[in-house]
Design a protein around this motif. Structure first.
Motif: not given
Length: 590
Positions: A225-226, A197-198, A229, A218, A192-195, A221-222
């Protein structure tokens, strides 16, 4: 672990920017959380103007000011600075991180722990997480982090120590459940996008930087997720978040009080986003100014220098690691290699069937020429198209990894051409085996291997030219536009459409630069030498028969070259083109 986390820098109105007045900032330099203090003073950033126009006009009117007279201080902890779009946040962030575009100029002073710094020093103690997530889609999260650890951590660490650090990062970032999942791309679903970014944050945390810059972490990210992070970044910064209450007071004194039950951050952005000219004047009139001490944190510098990481792996080790990474990527894109092999087999069979078992009549003389030239055109085109898209696609990711000090340009280039060569070699070899025996060329071992050698050299030369074009051109579209012209000129002066003996003298230089010619002449010399022809059915009775291969070679004008010369020239083409390609990789930054 982290002393600075920078999101975006505001230009219009922030707590750490001032132009005229003076007020001292109270920072506890002896605090353990202030190991690294970043200070900038009188910072002026402009776009670089046209030097020729500036010389004649004796002015700088065509320069655009991006940042004007900025001053600021950042010490340990988590710093999140906000601002409206176009206010100069990314420009200041890139200026402090020494990553500005070459078309900009910087004036002013930037000190790190009381001393000026440059990009080379900053790369050893800082990390930078870009806004867009560029990653190798064929690798898993754990593999990506492990390759980063091998390339960036000191050469004294063992593989077990690197693996332990990777596992620690995965656990800290909450990526345990997806550590073995491929990252994916726009065409293939992955994490996912959050993963993503992390993971980008984790790649920078591998080397335990003293500073960590993040550009809009951020974005995309929703809210959940933001928040996760930022919570992770907050914990990594030892739970220290800087709140500048003085900013709220300043805005209130300027006539912009924060309404009740309103998020102060939203209120500040709403105010500075307004286009009224009197807003800036009102805020600056009441804003307490800053007295910047460039020597701030000087006593911490010896600690900082002692804690600098040791040198990364040697060049040889970097090449080995990149070879392993590239080979793993090629393995997971085996369908592309398989399609290339199938195409080569199909074309070899088609050529072999069309010219099946040619004879030694006068018609066979010209059929041999058509076959040899068709082989060269086919393998040149296939080889060039296989490589022309590869580097432009990787360019941005490569530049980003090099800017982070992950590896040297030479290590990347050598690893790339070695793997590309190994992947490419089976195609011309299989093609040669099919065509040679189906067509019925001379059944001599030495001539067969010379035929294969010329096909391989022709393919590699074409690859080298395509690689050179792709490194020098900024985009794939431009590369694809330039490549056909070079291939067509080489084909025109390749010795088949226009024999060397019939080329006008004013085109001799194009004839000399055509690698098609050296491949075709070398194949022709190899095939025609020692070959006897029959004269019982000439194509044109008014012309004399060509009784042997030496007569064909002389009539076409191939006798001014030899097989060793053709091989040497093709090798020279490969070496020179790849040197130019390396220079493009090394010095082209955009």
């Amino acid at each position: 672990m982290i002393d600075l986390i920078e999101d975006k820098i505001i230009m219009k109105s922030i707590v750490s920017i001032e132009e005229n007045n003076e007020t001292v900032i109270d920072i506890d330099e002896s605090s353990s959380s202030s190991r690294t203090i970043l200070v900038w003073k009188n910072l002026l950033v402009e776009t670089r103007g046209n030097k020729r126009k500036e010389f004649f006009q004796r002015c700088r009117s065509n320069r655009k000011i991006l940042l004007h007279n900025l001053n600021g201080v950042i010490n340990g902890g988590l710093w999140a600075v906000m601002g409206p779009s176009g206010s100069g946040k990314s420009t200041l962030l890139n200026t402090l991180a020494c990553r500005l575009d070459v078309n900009t100029t910087v004036q002013g002073e930037m000190h790190l722990n009381g001393a000026p710094y440059n990009n080379a020093e900053l790369k050893r103690i800082a990390g930078y997480v870009m806004q867009d997530d560029l990653l190798n889609g064929e690798l898993t999260i754990e593999e990506t982090l492990m390759y980063t650890a091998k390339l960036r951590l000191p050469r004294t660490l063992t593989n077990e120590e690197r693996q332990t650090r990777v596992e620690s990062i995965i656990k800290d970032l909450g990526l345990d459940d997806v550590h073995d999942r491929r990252i994916g791309s726009s065409l293939k679903q992955g994490i996912s996008g959050s993963e993503r970014k992390r993971l980008c944050v984790g790649m920078q945390l591998i080397s335990r930087p003293q500073l960590l810059f993040l550009d809009e972490p951020t974005t995309g990210l929703d809210s959940v997720a933001a928040f996760d992070l930022l919570q992770m970044l907050y914990e990594l910064s030892h739970g220290k978040f800087h709140k500048q209450s003085i900013t709220i007071d300043t805005f209130q004194q300027a006539g912009f009080p924060c309404p009740l039950y309103t998020n102060p951050a939203d209120h500040l952005l709403d105010v500075v986003s307004l286009t009224k000219n009197n807003i800036d004047e009102a805020i600056l009139a009441v804003h307490p100014s800053i007295n910047i001490d460039l020597d701030m944190g000087f006593h911490q510098r010896h600690i900082q220098m002692n804690n600098l990481p040791l040198q990364p792996p040697w060049l040889k080790k970097q090449i080995q690691i990149l070879l392993q990474r590239n080979f793993q990527q090629q393995q997971r894109q085996f369908h592309v290699i398989l399609v290339s092999l199938i195409q080569s087999i199909i074309m070899g069979v088609l050529i072999g069937i069309v010219f099946f078992r040619i004879d030694n009549t006068q018609r066979g003389v010209f059929r041999r020429e058509s076959i040899l030239f068709s082989c060269i055109v086919n393998q040149s085109l296939f080889a060039a198209l296989m490589i022309i898209n590869s580097f432009p696609i990787e360019r941005t990711l490569t530049l980003r990894e090099r800017a982070s000090g992950t590896y040297y340009a030479s290590a990347y280039f050598l690893a790339k051409i070695i793997i590309d060569t190994l992947v490419q070699l089976p195609v011309p070899i299989i093609f040669s085996c099919i065509v040679y025996f189906l067509v019925g060329f001379q059944a001599t071992v030495s001539k067969f291997f010379l035929f294969m050698l010329f096909i391989v050299l022709c393919s590699m030369t074409s690859t080298s030219i395509a690689l050179m074009i792709s490194t020098l051109c900024k985009t794939t579209d431009l590369s694809i536009t330039v490549l056909p012209m070079i291939l067509e000129v080489s084909r025109l002066f390749g010795g088949f459409l226009l024999a060397p003996s019939r080329i006008p003298k004013y085109f001799a230089w194009l004839d000399a630069l055509s690698y098609f010619k050296y491949s075709y002449v070398g194949l022709s010399l190899n095939e025609y030498q020692g070959l006897q022809f029959q004269c019982n059915n000439p194509l044109n009775e008014t012309e004399s028969c060509l009784l042997n291969g030496e007569a064909v070679i002389h009539e076409r004008g191939f006798d001014y070259l030899s097989i060793p010369i053709c091989i040497g020239v093709l090798f020279a083409f490969i070496v020179v083109m790849r040197i130019i390609a390396f220079l493009g990789v090394r010095f082209r930054k955009h």
